[in-house]
Design an enzyme around this catalytic site. Sequence first.
Site, PDB file in Angstrom:
ATOM      1  N   HIS B 155       0.979 -37.775 -40.161  1.00 43.13           N
ATOM      2  CA  HIS B 155       1.805 -36.704 -40.728  1.00 43.13           C
ATOM      3  C   HIS B 155       1.359 -35.362 -40.201  1.00 43.13           C
ATOM      4  O   HIS B 155       0.309 -35.244 -39.562  1.00 43.13           O
ATOM      5  CB  HIS B 155       1.725 -36.720 -42.265  1.00 43.13           C
ATOM      6  CG  HIS B 155       0.351 -36.407 -42.790  1.00 43.13           C
ATOM      7  ND1 HIS B 155      -0.589 -37.383 -43.059  1.00 43.13           N
ATOM      8  CD2 HIS B 155      -0.259 -35.231 -43.085  1.00 43.13           C
ATOM      9  CE1 HIS B 155      -1.694 -36.811 -43.488  1.00 43.13           C
ATOM     10  NE2 HIS B 155      -1.531 -35.506 -43.513  1.00 43.13           N
ATOM     11  N   HIS B 202       2.983 -38.856 -48.113  1.00 46.75           N
ATOM     12  CA  HIS B 202       3.712 -37.788 -47.432  1.00 46.75           C
ATOM     13  C   HIS B 202       3.869 -38.126 -45.960  1.00 46.75           C
ATOM     14  O   HIS B 202       3.001 -38.727 -45.340  1.00 46.75           O
ATOM     15  CB  HIS B 202       3.102 -36.402 -47.619  1.00 46.75           C
ATOM     16  CG  HIS B 202       1.687 -36.234 -47.131  1.00 46.75           C
ATOM     17  ND1 HIS B 202       0.845 -37.262 -46.860  1.00 46.75           N
ATOM     18  CD2 HIS B 202       0.971 -35.096 -46.886  1.00 46.75           C
ATOM     19  CE1 HIS B 202      -0.323 -36.784 -46.470  1.00 46.75           C
ATOM     20  NE2 HIS B 202      -0.278 -35.493 -46.477  1.00 46.75           N
ATOM     21  N   HIS B 217      -2.170 -28.693 -39.805  1.00 42.05           N
ATOM     22  CA  HIS B 217      -2.912 -29.797 -39.182  1.00 42.05           C
ATOM     23  C   HIS B 217      -1.990 -30.954 -38.816  1.00 42.05           C
ATOM     24  O   HIS B 217      -0.897 -31.094 -39.344  1.00 42.05           O
ATOM     25  CB  HIS B 217      -4.042 -30.308 -40.092  1.00 42.05           C
ATOM     26  CG  HIS B 217      -3.596 -31.101 -41.290  1.00 42.05           C
ATOM     27  ND1 HIS B 217      -3.437 -30.545 -42.542  1.00 42.05           N
ATOM     28  CD2 HIS B 217      -3.291 -32.426 -41.439  1.00 42.05           C
ATOM     29  CE1 HIS B 217      -3.058 -31.491 -43.394  1.00 42.05           C
ATOM     30  NE2 HIS B 217      -2.962 -32.642 -42.749  1.00 42.05           N
ATOM     31  N   HIS B 249      -8.662 -35.902 -51.218  1.00 44.31           N
ATOM     32  CA  HIS B 249      -7.615 -35.019 -51.719  1.00 44.31           C
ATOM     33  C   HIS B 249      -7.194 -35.422 -53.130  1.00 44.31           C
ATOM     34  O   HIS B 249      -7.096 -36.618 -53.428  1.00 44.31           O
ATOM     35  CB  HIS B 249      -6.360 -35.126 -50.852  1.00 44.31           C
ATOM     36  CG  HIS B 249      -6.506 -34.545 -49.505  1.00 44.31           C
ATOM     37  ND1 HIS B 249      -6.830 -33.232 -49.291  1.00 44.31           N
ATOM     38  CD2 HIS B 249      -6.356 -35.087 -48.283  1.00 44.31           C
ATOM     39  CE1 HIS B 249      -6.863 -32.999 -47.994  1.00 44.31           C
ATOM     40  NE2 HIS B 249      -6.595 -34.113 -47.359  1.00 44.31           N
ATOM     41  N   TYR B 258     -11.495 -32.781 -42.229  1.00 38.51           N
ATOM     42  CA  TYR B 258     -10.785 -31.785 -41.411  1.00 38.51           C
ATOM     43  C   TYR B 258     -11.719 -31.182 -40.383  1.00 38.51           C
ATOM     44  O   TYR B 258     -12.848 -30.791 -40.718  1.00 38.51           O
ATOM     45  CB  TYR B 258     -10.242 -30.649 -42.290  1.00 38.51           C
ATOM     46  CG  TYR B 258      -9.037 -31.044 -43.082  1.00 38.51           C
ATOM     47  CD1 TYR B 258      -7.802 -31.232 -42.457  1.00 38.51           C
ATOM     48  CD2 TYR B 258      -9.118 -31.230 -44.443  1.00 38.51           C
ATOM     49  CE1 TYR B 258      -6.684 -31.602 -43.188  1.00 38.51           C
ATOM     50  CE2 TYR B 258      -7.999 -31.606 -45.184  1.00 38.51           C
ATOM     51  CZ  TYR B 258      -6.786 -31.790 -44.547  1.00 38.51           C
ATOM     52  OH  TYR B 258      -5.687 -32.159 -45.261  1.00 38.51           O
ATOM     53  N   GLU B 268      -6.923 -33.786 -38.759  1.00 33.63           N
ATOM     54  CA  GLU B 268      -7.428 -34.546 -39.904  1.00 33.63           C
ATOM     55  C   GLU B 268      -7.552 -36.013 -39.517  1.00 33.63           C
ATOM     56  O   GLU B 268      -6.710 -36.538 -38.794  1.00 33.63           O
ATOM     57  CB  GLU B 268      -6.462 -34.436 -41.099  1.00 33.63           C
ATOM     58  CG  GLU B 268      -6.980 -35.176 -42.354  1.00 33.63           C
ATOM     59  CD  GLU B 268      -5.981 -35.232 -43.523  1.00 33.63           C
ATOM     60  OE1 GLU B 268      -4.762 -35.310 -43.272  1.00 33.63           O
ATOM     61  OE2 GLU B 268      -6.423 -35.200 -44.678  1.00 33.63           O
TER      62      GLU B 268
END
Lengths: 310, 310, 310, 310
Positions: B155, B202, B217, B249, B258, B268
Amino acid sequence: MAIRGLLRVGEVCVRVFDIDEARRHYGERMGLIETYQGDPDKLYYKVADEHDWYSLVLKKADAPGVEYFAFRTYEDAEIDHFAAALTDYGLAVEHVEAGVYPKSGRRIRFTLPSGHVMHIYADKEKIGNGMPTRNPGTIPDEGYIRGFRCVRLDHVLLGGPDIVKNRDIFTGIFGFTVSEELVTQEDETRLAVFLSCSNKPHDIAFILQPEGSRFHHVSFLLDSVNDLFHAGDLIGKYEIPVDVSVNRHGVTRGATIYFFDPSGNRNEVFTGGYVHYPDTPTLTWDTSQLGKATFSQDNMPRDSFLNVLT
Amino acid sequence: MAIRGLLRVGEVCVRVFDIDEARRHYGERMGLIETYQGDPDKLYYKVADEHDWYSLVLKKADAPGVEYFAFRTYEDAEIDHFAAALTDYGLAVEHVEAGVYPKSGRRIRFTLPSGHVMHIYADKEKIGNGMPTRNPGTIPDEGYIRGFRCVRLDHVLLGGPDIVKNRDIFTGIFGFTVSEELVTQEDETRLAVFLSCSNKPHDIAFILQPEGSRFHHVSFLLDSVNDLFHAGDLIGKYEIPVDVSVNRHGVTRGATIYFFDPSGNRNEVFTGGYVHYPDTPTLTWDTSQLGKATFSQDNMPRDSFLNVLT
Amino acid sequence: MAIRGLLRVGEVCVRVFDIDEARRHYGERMGLIETYQGDPDKLYYKVADEHDWYSLVLKKADAPGVEYFAFRTYEDAEIDHFAAALTDYGLAVEHVEAGVYPKSGRRIRFTLPSGHVMHIYADKEKIGNGMPTRNPGTIPDEGYIRGFRCVRLDHVLLGGPDIVKNRDIFTGIFGFTVSEELVTQEDETRLAVFLSCSNKPHDIAFILQPEGSRFHHVSFLLDSVNDLFHAGDLIGKYEIPVDVSVNRHGVTRGATIYFFDPSGNRNEVFTGGYVHYPDTPTLTWDTSQLGKATFSQDNMPRDSFLNVLT
Amino acid sequence: MAIRGLLRVGEVCVRVFDIDEARRHYGERMGLIETYQGDPDKLYYKVADEHDWYSLVLKKADAPGVEYFAFRTYEDAEIDHFAAALTDYGLAVEHVEAGVYPKSGRRIRFTLPSGHVMHIYADKEKIGNGMPTRNPGTIPDEGYIRGFRCVRLDHVLLGGPDIVKNRDIFTGIFGFTVSEELVTQEDETRLAVFLSCSNKPHDIAFILQPEGSRFHHVSFLLDSVNDLFHAGDLIGKYEIPVDVSVNRHGVTRGATIYFFDPSGNRNEVFTGGYVHYPDTPTLTWDTSQLGKATFSQDNMPRDSFLNVLT
């Protein structure tokens, strides 16, 4: 668009001999969460990270096996769309009113060419996953995830004749993709088809069997191979009958354990497997690699795995 | 039906200062697979378990950031459908012929309210994932998966103004679901929206930033927290600048690291996160829990994470 | 004091039919590091995180099995101490000069009641673990750890008669502790004894066999069950004959895979197991729980595991 | 021989402000097992896989810190041996009768040059690890391992002056090995020494501090990085103050989380680290690599980690 139509196996109803024994197995030992009591002959379970009221129904019966399975569809209107398409295909589609199945909206009910009863519904009440939807955090209170640490009900594998017809219904009407298939080396007869409507390598699979409406297994997702090992340790501790201990499938690449409930129904806990998309090439295994297709860490086919169904 | 329309972020083009440095970072160290050479100012990479020729394009430029990102859609006809809908919405949609982007079919190209250039395409040639499609086995030859052991490009997170308009395009036109959002405690202003078209929590996310077309990112999927630790060990070994070391997260529940490429673009690597469906309740985090929303193992918001974009 | 006397199995010499096949198995596939070439009929390997020049020696022979195993002792003076004690016990102790075994100091050599040839030495040159001793970092250059990602040679399991005499030598002369033992349910006959001189649940073990000097397996330590799964994937890929696929031992609680080298010698990769101390209670398993003692995730004893030795 | 003399840190007594808060932290949240109640101002805990009655004692006090720590020695006679050697060295050695410390045999008590009170004892009653010693199985009943899933109390890190004298006592009298040390780049002043009497990379460590008898942390072993992540999730959930979230140490290669108890005492949970032997080369880190020595996945030294002690 995105994910539309059938979303997932949202409910499986499995027949068991004895409710108390079933509760001990699925509830106390596996750690599934009993959420509803409405009928002394049934048990209703959700798995920890599911939001719906229940996904597994156990029904007292004289023989083990699968009573029905139900797919959740994205929206109510799709029920009628599918009803029409299935009727066109030639299946008898029965309409069931909301509330007949607890916490559930209306459904359609029909029998696949393989003999399995399938439902489609668009609504089931939600009970949540143990965490709020505002500032949820990442982990529910201790005890909510316990036993085998199952995350979700993931898929079912069913046995019967005419699995190519089943495949055609799932691809043609429901838009599934054949992620993988197992064929005979001699003449490419389909022995098993694995079907995905998601990013999972399979949402449902069918294995060729002479007799209809057979149940191979219901599978529960775990978070990691560490949790798979932990489940394996508990399976050993409780002396739960094991079909195939820790291994990795060739098909789907999932890491797996197969075991039996007290009624002889096969359960799976698994983790891993690749990310699937509708444009992922279909993978074909033939019987020259039957061992690797089933259990890829020792390439050894297991008779019981291929032939014991309920 | 099943998964239709936009499937995934199939391509991200990131600007880098220096091609050799970029190759050392993304190729030698991270272990992405360079698959195409066609332009001395560009690098084309695929990630190990992807089948398409490439998903990451690095382009020599005077400033870092994201040049464009591209979603793969299910079938060609959908390109026209989306082109019409986007035009209706008021965006200028440009048509790009097949072959302009290597190995790729025709595309549409448009600029989102947040200032980002987005493409949609339905075809890219496939190079495979290092394993055949007949009796594939479960693991490619040694060396195919190396470096950080990345599995897929997963993503992107992008920054800009008007992210609510972006959200409306992704939900209204593309059918995405808002999986999570971050709002101010005071007045529920959307600071970040997380959008899913799949079972991933996501596929793309937008973070509110005053300046348009900002890049937060690009994220690569790993198989396990063990592999995340292994990547962290290599990141430390190579003294790659780290933004936030191993953590989890709150949003998406992904385990994460990261770090920055030599041009200052944030990368990431992550693993985990829950299984998402369109009917999964939207999770809302507010700024009273900003630390937990971003990094839930120490609940500590990081200024750099929220404010450093390229 | 602390750890004194015998420290570890520092060297095992295994007989193989063919040097090239052995190199493919132990070097190319398993990823052990070949460090010394001095004799066309021998291969010398170290495992990634060991500092000594070699720990595994493969010797071309007409039959598989174990030629000898060697314990590293803390300091040179202990060699004489042990030589005296073993002589007192009634064993014939042979002294071998430094240099007879490459990179190695002087040794004593003797035959245990079980028929196995054992060495004791105090010095072997060090080649390091791929990292410096000043500011070493945590991970060697990529490629140093590869294949099955073995960390260390860990232990050997040997078969023969008179294993109680062996036990008495290891406890009485060498100060080992019996960590676990397997006895018959009927009359407590010792079938296997597991002996520790360290924090590992076993450094060496003996299994009762009618014939002397038998070799059950040599075991290599891995870092995690994830690495165990990775090794299992490669074992399946290379179609290496598997004795017992992934499982957990009851004895030692180690997670394990057993497989065979091209000459039929059994290898193990394992991870986990408890932390052992000399005051940890001895655990006893009896044959009523033979399945659980050997493979605790399915409680199924394997005939091959108990009876196939080289 | 084998492991003799001091075996392990068998007991640590930590001062806390409030017994109820301490119980909530160490018992309810971390999941340590409270095994003994004998004094309203003290709490006694064991960790799941330990066999002794207790290893952690919490004592109500006006200031946090370490009251004393105690090493278990192999056998009673060694107590007198060490008492004599310590007296010869110039330390005042006090003898404490059996029973003064609950379930414990006689002890000696003395103060190290760094100001810390140390005990040595040879006997403490055993309560077991939740599994029998005959056919034990591999996993205790569910609930026995809970909370952070700690396995054992592993080591302590203490701060004070004269740590080189401490080192000389531990190496010269107790036979420990210096596994690692941290020195200034300028003049090789020892800032920290890590000492092992086992296969662990450290059993105790001392960090140079101007003030004596300072407490840096007590560390609990976990089984895997998965369990470390799980502990991190709970630490975040309970909003336990975190010093350093998930990372890997350069020194010892352990994967780690540092957090504080309600009284401000630092705790660690960790997993991994290499297998240590007395002949493993001593690793030296200098302050040019202070970041990597402490936290190797981002190479970032933390002031709080180096300077906050209780």
